[in-house]
Design a protein around this motif. Sequence first.
Motif, PDB file in Angstrom:
ATOM      1  N   ALA A  13      15.232  -3.983  -3.409  1.00 47.51           N
ATOM      2  CA  ALA A  13      16.417  -4.313  -3.569  1.00 47.51           C
ATOM      3  C   ALA A  13      16.903  -5.497  -3.097  1.00 47.51           C
ATOM      4  N   SER A  14      16.441  -6.007  -1.969  1.00 51.03           N
ATOM      5  CA  SER A  14      17.074  -7.192  -1.281  1.00 51.03           C
ATOM      6  C   SER A  14      16.252  -8.699  -2.180  1.00 51.03           C
ATOM      7  N   ARG A  66      15.770  -7.913  -9.691  1.00 46.77           N
ATOM      8  CA  ARG A  66      16.068  -6.753 -10.421  1.00 46.77           C
ATOM      9  C   ARG A  66      16.913  -6.922 -11.322  1.00 46.77           C
TER      10      ARG A  66
END
Length: 468
Positions: A274-275, A279
Amino acid sequence: MDKTPAAAPAATSEADPAAACNHLFDEISVGDSATITRRLRAEDAQVLGALYGGTALGDPAPGLGHGGWGTALLHAVLDTRLPGPGSVCIEQSLRFLAPVAIGDTLAASVQVTARDAVNRRLRFDCRCINQHGALVMEGTIEVQAPAQRIVQAPRQLPETRVLDSDGQSLLERARRWAPIRVAVVHPCDATSLGAALDASREGLIEPVLVAPRSKLEGVAREAALDLTGIRIEDVPHSHAAAARAVELAAGGHVDALMKGSLHTDELMAAVVSASAGLRTSRRISHCYLMQTPAYPRPFIITDGAINIAPTLEEKADIVRNAIELAHIVGVAQPRVAILAAVETVNPRMQATLDAAALCKMADRGQITGAVLDGPLAFDNAISAAAAKIKGIVSDVAGRADILLVPDLESGNMLAKQLEYLGGAASAAVVLGARVPIVLTSRADPRESRIASCALAVLIAHHYRDCPP
C-alpha cells in the motif's frame, strides 16, 4: 555420386540448412533427390495472404487450402538444395490433392527423372506429404541448372514468432519507439542478466540493474557479459532490490520493472504494498500473449501467474486489463472467451456462474471495449467447428482473442502446454500497476524474454498518453 567433385556437396540432401553450395548440371544424375520439411505457422499464412491478396488465415476452405505454401516449399528445395542457387524454373505442372491447414507439417521432396544435356535442363518429380503420410501435392517441375558455382553462407529460414494483430513481430513494432528505462530486479544469474543486456542491445530498454554490485560483477565475469556503461543500483540483497526498484518506478525514474533471479512473490509483494505507490484502481493481473502454429492469430491467456482463485469482481478487472492489452497490440474489439469445463451454466460450477455474470456486466456497460461470451469450453473458444457441432451460436466461439481462465492453475498449465507441446511462442507481462512488469520464468527462452520486453515498450509508451 562418383563423379561429384570434392568441392561440391553430395547431390542428395535431407534439409541440411548448412548446405551452401549449388550443384552444376554435370554433377547431377537421374535419381538424385532433396527434401525439406516445414510446419505451416499462422505467420507464414499471413505472408501468403499478403502475396495472394487475401487473408490466407483460418481453416482452409474446401479445395486447395494453403496449396501455395506447398508450391513455395518445392521451389525452396530447388532454389536452395538441388540444383541450388542459380537455378531457373522453366515450367511446372502441379496437382493439389488435399488441403493444407495451419499447423500441418509438409515434407517437400524433388527427384531428378530426366536430363537434357544440350540445354542443361533437369526434370523433377515433386511431392508434398503431410504429417499423417498423406500425399497433398504432386507433379513435375523443369529447371535449368546453374552454369556457375555459387557458394552462400549457411542460413536458416527466418523465424517471425510473437506477432501483434497486424502480423508484425513485437520486436519490429517496438523498435519504432524510443527505448524505455527498465529497473531489472536482482538479475543475479547469467540467464536474467543476459536477457537484460540482450534487450538493451536490441534497442528496447535502457536497463538499470538493481542488485548487489559484487554479485552482479561476479555473474558477469563468469558468463563473459559486459557491464560497461550499464547503470547499477547497489543494494544488499534481493528484498532490498525489489523495494528499490519499486521506489524508482513510483518516482518516475523508470518506465517498467523486469524480474531477475528473485522469486515472483518477493517482487510482487513490494509492488502491491500500500505504501509503494504503484497501485491503481485495477486488480493486478498477468497476461500471456501467445502465438501458436495451430491458431490463426495471436491471443491472450489470463491470469496464469498472479491471482490464484479470483472472485467475480477480480475476474472483471483481469478481463479489463487483458482488453487494454489487446487494444495496445492493435485489436480494436477483442473477443473474450470466458473458459470453463462446460459451455452451459451449472449452479454447482462457480466458473460457469462467473462467466454468465461477466457477460451480463458487459451487456450493462460495466466491462467495455470487447465482446464477451461464456461459459465456453476451450475447444469451443478456439474451434469454430467444435462450436458448430455443439450448436453454439456466438461472435466469440472459434475466434477468441482473449482466454479468461477460471484460476491460476488452469491458466498456467494451459499456457505451458501450448508452449512445450504446441510450439507456441509467448510474451508475458503484468498489468494493473502504474508501470508494466516483465515477469518471465527462468526456463523461458531468450526469444520469450525479448518479446516480453518489446511488449513492455508498447505498454509503457501507451501509459504516457493514457496513464492507468
